[in-house]
Design an enzyme around this catalytic site. Structure first.
Site, PDB file in Angstrom:
ATOM      1  N   LYS A 196       0.829  -1.210   0.000  1.00 59.43           N
ATOM      2  CA  LYS A 196       0.000   0.000   0.000  1.00 59.43           C
ATOM      3  C   LYS A 196       0.862   1.258   0.000  1.00 59.43           C
ATOM      4  O   LYS A 196       0.565   2.226  -0.698  1.00 59.43           O
ATOM      5  CB  LYS A 196      -0.949  -0.025   1.207  1.00 59.43           C
TER       6      LYS A 196
ATOM      7  N   GLN B  49      -4.354  -1.814   9.689  1.00 59.70           N
ATOM      8  CA  GLN B  49      -4.221  -3.134   9.078  1.00 59.70           C
ATOM      9  C   GLN B  49      -4.759  -4.221  10.012  1.00 59.70           C
ATOM     10  O   GLN B  49      -4.360  -4.316  11.164  1.00 59.70           O
ATOM     11  CB  GLN B  49      -2.745  -3.411   8.735  1.00 59.70           C
TER      12      GLN B  49
ATOM     13  N   ASP C 172     -10.882   2.319   3.914  1.00 57.40           N
ATOM     14  CA  ASP C 172     -11.084   0.876   3.833  1.00 57.40           C
ATOM     15  C   ASP C 172     -12.572   0.538   3.710  1.00 57.40           C
ATOM     16  O   ASP C 172     -12.942  -0.579   3.369  1.00 57.40           O
ATOM     17  CB  ASP C 172     -10.509   0.182   5.078  1.00 57.40           C
TER      18      ASP C 172
END
Length: 291
Positions: A52, A96, A119
């Site tokens: 990412k 994460q 997200d």
């Protein structure tokens, strides 16, 4: 049989974003800034976060990686999220997953400002998606829709079977595929561990989305000729013959299923790159809302 090449489609999205970021820079406007939080040293999480950050570099975004030890108190993590929520330069925040057992993932997701939740996991964004309102869509389902769009895969009126009902992939995927959009307008069946006639349902499917986390679960006898198969699964299996010490397997038995398909995603190189491309798109949109 044709390959739904996630690397190729993701690169096209990143190339477009790179041009748009360059234009923002020329106009003296704000550049997108993604902040990622990594708790602990999970190998897979390290790999995903590194990918990412690399993608941010590729398209010209700013990125910040915040690392914490696995034993960080939950309150400390929440304080950092709040700090990033309040930072006007940060457009996107991702924590994460998975997190250590002493930290409740739902509390962390709820703590992120919905306008920075790139997200797409916050209940506000999930609710807006359900209503068909503009929102940040979860990155993996969003990426799959972008992949189908890139390769002009026909979905209207098709029967889609989603195998897996997670809040991250399965459930949002069923909503997006059934929405009045293109891609979309499918009739969707969602299957899970208690579905009794799973094989029969899969054999009826024009589109199968396999997202249950069981290596090579979907076999050739579950797939009809000409089906589109999207493999979301990615599991590390030990393999001493490889330099890395492991091999990656999807939820679909690729070698036997692929010859029956009109389109199929590979693992790796299918859904994974598209998840990151979707995350970049969400971050760009968040930044544009402020510019």
């Amino acid at each position: 049989m044709e390959i739904l090449d996630g690397k190729k489609a993701a690169q096209a999205i990143k190339d477009e974003l790179k041009m748009e970021v360059a234009q923002l820079s020329v106009e003296g406007k704000k550049i997108p800034h993604l902040a990622a939080i990594l708790v602990g040293t999970n190998g897979a999480s390290e790999t995903y976060v590194a990918a990412k950050v690399k993608a941010c570099d590729e398209v010209g975004f700013k990125s910040t990686l915040v690392r914490f030890d696995a034993d960080i108190p939950a309150v400390k993590l929440m304080e950092k999220i709040q700090e990033l929520n309040n930072d006007p330069d940060v457009d996107g925040i991702l924590v994460q997953l998975p997190l250590p057992k002493h930290i409740r993932e739902s509390d962390v997701i709820d703590a992120i400002d919905p306008d920075k939740d790139v997200d797409g996991f916050h209940p506000v964004n999930i609710g807006k998606m359900l209503q068909g309102l503009p929102s940040f869509v979860p990155a993996t389902p969003h990426g799959i829709m972008l992949l189908l769009e890139h390769f002009k895969v026909e979905t209207k009126g098709k029967h889609a079977v989603v195998v897996g009902r997670s809040n991250i992939v399965g459930r949002p995927m069923s909503i997006l595929l059934s929405s009045n959009s293109n891609p979309g307008n499918c009739t969707v069946t969602i299957c899970h561990s208690h579905t009794q006639n799973l094989k029969e349902l899969c054999l009826q499917a024009d589109i199968i989305v396999a997202a249950l986390g069981k290596p090579e679960f979907v076999t050739a006898d579950m797939v009809k000729e000409g089906a589109v198969v999207v493999d979301v699964g990615i599991t590390r299996l030990e393999d001493n013959t490889r330099k890395s010490g492991f091999k990656l397997k999807g939820d679909v038995q690729f070698d036997t299923v692929a010859p029956k398909c009109s389109w199929i995603t590979p693992v790796p190189g299918g859904v994974g790159p598209m998840t990151i491309a979707a995350l970049m798109k969400n971050t760009f949109v968040s930044c544009k809302m402020k510019n």
